[in-house]
Scaffold this motif. Structure first.
Motif, mmCIF file in Angstrom:
data_model
loop_
_atom_site.group_PDB
_atom_site.id
_atom_site.type_symbol
_atom_site.label_atom_id
_atom_site.label_comp_id
_atom_site.label_asym_id
_atom_site.label_seq_id
_atom_site.Cartn_x
_atom_site.Cartn_y
_atom_site.Cartn_z
ATOM 1 N N ARG A 105 0.875 -0.928 0.066
ATOM 2 C CA ARG A 105 -0.556 -0.094 -0.198
ATOM 3 C C ARG A 105 1.054 1.621 -0.003
ATOM 4 N NH1 ARG A 105 -5.352 0.004 3.606
ATOM 5 N NH2 ARG A 105 -5.336 1.006 2.344
ATOM 6 N N TYR A 106 1.844 1.603 -0.693
ATOM 7 C CA TYR A 106 2.924 2.727 -0.611
ATOM 8 C C TYR A 106 3.124 3.170 0.381
ATOM 9 C CZ TYR A 106 1.939 2.048 -5.748
ATOM 10 O OH TYR A 106 0.938 1.508 -6.736
ATOM 11 N N ARG A 107 3.563 2.013 1.743
ATOM 12 C CA ARG A 107 3.692 2.691 3.097
ATOM 13 C C ARG A 107 5.043 1.991 3.708
ATOM 14 N NH1 ARG A 107 -1.510 1.163 5.728
ATOM 15 N NH2 ARG A 107 -2.875 3.357 4.806
#
Length: 180
Positions: A105-107
């Motif tokens: 989740r692009y974290r």
């Protein structure tokens, strides 16, 4: 790509143009290697991962690898024997580079996540190169070298791209564009 600034898009475009020039050179180098020593052709394929890795490592935003890869493919399409097919291949590579970060989740932007994407791409490339080159023209040892080179090349060039991104970040390129 919510809240995409013009500065980010222009930075991606600059990386994409530089990547396109790299792709043009690599298409002729790779074609020559494929014609002369086809078992080493897999070693040239990792170059296509460099622009996307640089963009992802510098900006830490979703979609930048795909955007830069497409731009690189479009820049190089007019000068490559594959033509527009080069842009499609670059887009596929950019999409595969995005998958591990999309799952996270692009974290998470750790090095191992870049390497996971490169390793998965290496497996895909190894099978593709074996079907395209190895099964027709090479003996067993040549096929093994082709498979190993196709697998290792994306990983090596991903590490090179990460090193280039660190150097660019240290020089101030992309300052204020990267997410924390």
């Amino acid at each position: 790509m919510k809240n995409t600034s013009t500065r980010l898009l222009l930075s991606c475009a600059a990386i994409g143009v530089a990547g396109g020039l790299l792709f043009i050179v690599n298409s002729y180098v790779g074609g020559t290697v494929n014609a002369v020593v086809p078992m080493l052709y897999g070693l040239t394929l990792g170059v296509y991962f460099v622009p996307g890795v640089i963009a992802q490592a510098l900006f830490r935003r979703g979609g930048v690898a795909l955007l830069v890869a497409v731009l690189s493919g479009l820049v190089s399409a007019a000068f490559q024997p594959l033509g527009f097919g080069a842009a499609l291949i670059a887009a596929a590579i950019g999409a595969v580079q995005e998958i591990p970060f999309l799952i996270a989740r692009y974290r998470v932007w750790r090095t191992w996540l870049f390497l996971v994407g490169a390793a998965v791409s290496g497996v895909i490339l190894a099978f593709g190169m074996y079907r395209l080159v190895g099964s027709h023209d090479l003996d067993v040892m040549g096929a093994v070298i082709l498979l190993a080179g196709s697998f290792v090349s994306p990983i090596v060039f991903t590490l090179l791209g990460l090193a280039l991104a660190r150097a660019l970040a240290a020089a101030g390129v992309g300052r204020g564009l990267a997410r924390r």
